[in-house]
Design a protein around this motif. Sequence first.
Motif, short mmCIF file in Angstrom:
data_model
loop_
_atom_site.label_atom_id
_atom_site.label_comp_id
_atom_site.label_asym_id
_atom_site.label_seq_id
_atom_site.Cartn_x
_atom_site.Cartn_y
_atom_site.Cartn_z
N LEU A 147 -4.71 -12.50 2.13
CA LEU A 147 -4.15 -12.63 3.48
C LEU A 147 -4.94 -13.62 4.32
N GLU A 148 -6.25 -13.63 4.17
CA GLU A 148 -7.05 -14.62 4.90
C GLU A 148 -6.57 -16.03 4.54
N CYS A 149 -6.36 -16.27 3.26
CA CYS A 149 -5.90 -17.57 2.79
C CYS A 149 -4.53 -17.92 3.36
N VAL A 150 -3.60 -16.98 3.30
CA VAL A 150 -2.26 -17.23 3.83
C VAL A 150 -2.33 -17.56 5.32
N PHE A 151 -3.10 -16.78 6.08
CA PHE A 151 -3.22 -17.04 7.52
C PHE A 151 -3.86 -18.41 7.78
N GLN A 152 -4.81 -18.79 6.95
CA GLN A 152 -5.42 -20.11 7.10
C GLN A 152 -4.39 -21.20 6.82
N LYS A 153 -3.59 -21.03 5.78
CA LYS A 153 -2.57 -22.03 5.45
C LYS A 153 -1.54 -22.15 6.57
N PHE A 154 -1.20 -21.04 7.20
CA PHE A 154 -0.27 -21.07 8.33
C PHE A 154 -0.90 -21.73 9.56
N GLY A 155 -2.24 -21.81 9.56
CA GLY A 155 -2.93 -22.37 10.72
C GLY A 155 -3.23 -21.35 11.79
N PHE A 156 -3.10 -20.07 11.45
CA PHE A 156 -3.33 -18.98 12.41
C PHE A 156 -4.79 -18.58 12.51
#
Length: 152
Positions: free
Chosen positions: A72-81
């Motif tokens: 989830l950390e990775c996904v949020f980083q990819k989203f720019g959040f």
Amino acid sequence: MKVLIVLLLGLTFVLADHDHSGHHHENYVVKTHDDLVTYRAFCADKVHAGEELVEKYKRWQFPDDAVTHCYLECVFQKFGFYDTEHGFDVHKIHVQLAGAGAEVNHSDETHQKIAHCAESHSKDADSCSKAYHAGMCFLNSNLQLVQHSVKV
């Protein structure tokens, strides 16, 4: 003396233009379902998530384990959040939830829920845990909006 004045003027311009949160939501581009699919694949590979976990993620099920935390950390980083230095960008999350072209009122109830989740987990021990626990808070508060925002 002229060099000092030039340096001070330059510093003044930099500070006047600096967003102290480190985030720039005005330039945020709302992500699509295709983006989500790409990010999911990238992040599942990055954290070595097994097929069983990946299938859970696709059903919006996120077990409380180390692999999922970092996924989830990775996904949020990819989203720019999210970034490890500044934490969550509440404004960008709200813009994503509202959708492309929507007016976003950063003083409404949705924004307050997002801010509460980000703040209530800002002191978690490590970055992956912080991202996971705040993310689960976002999902539990706004799951329909989250799913709608990426057209799942």
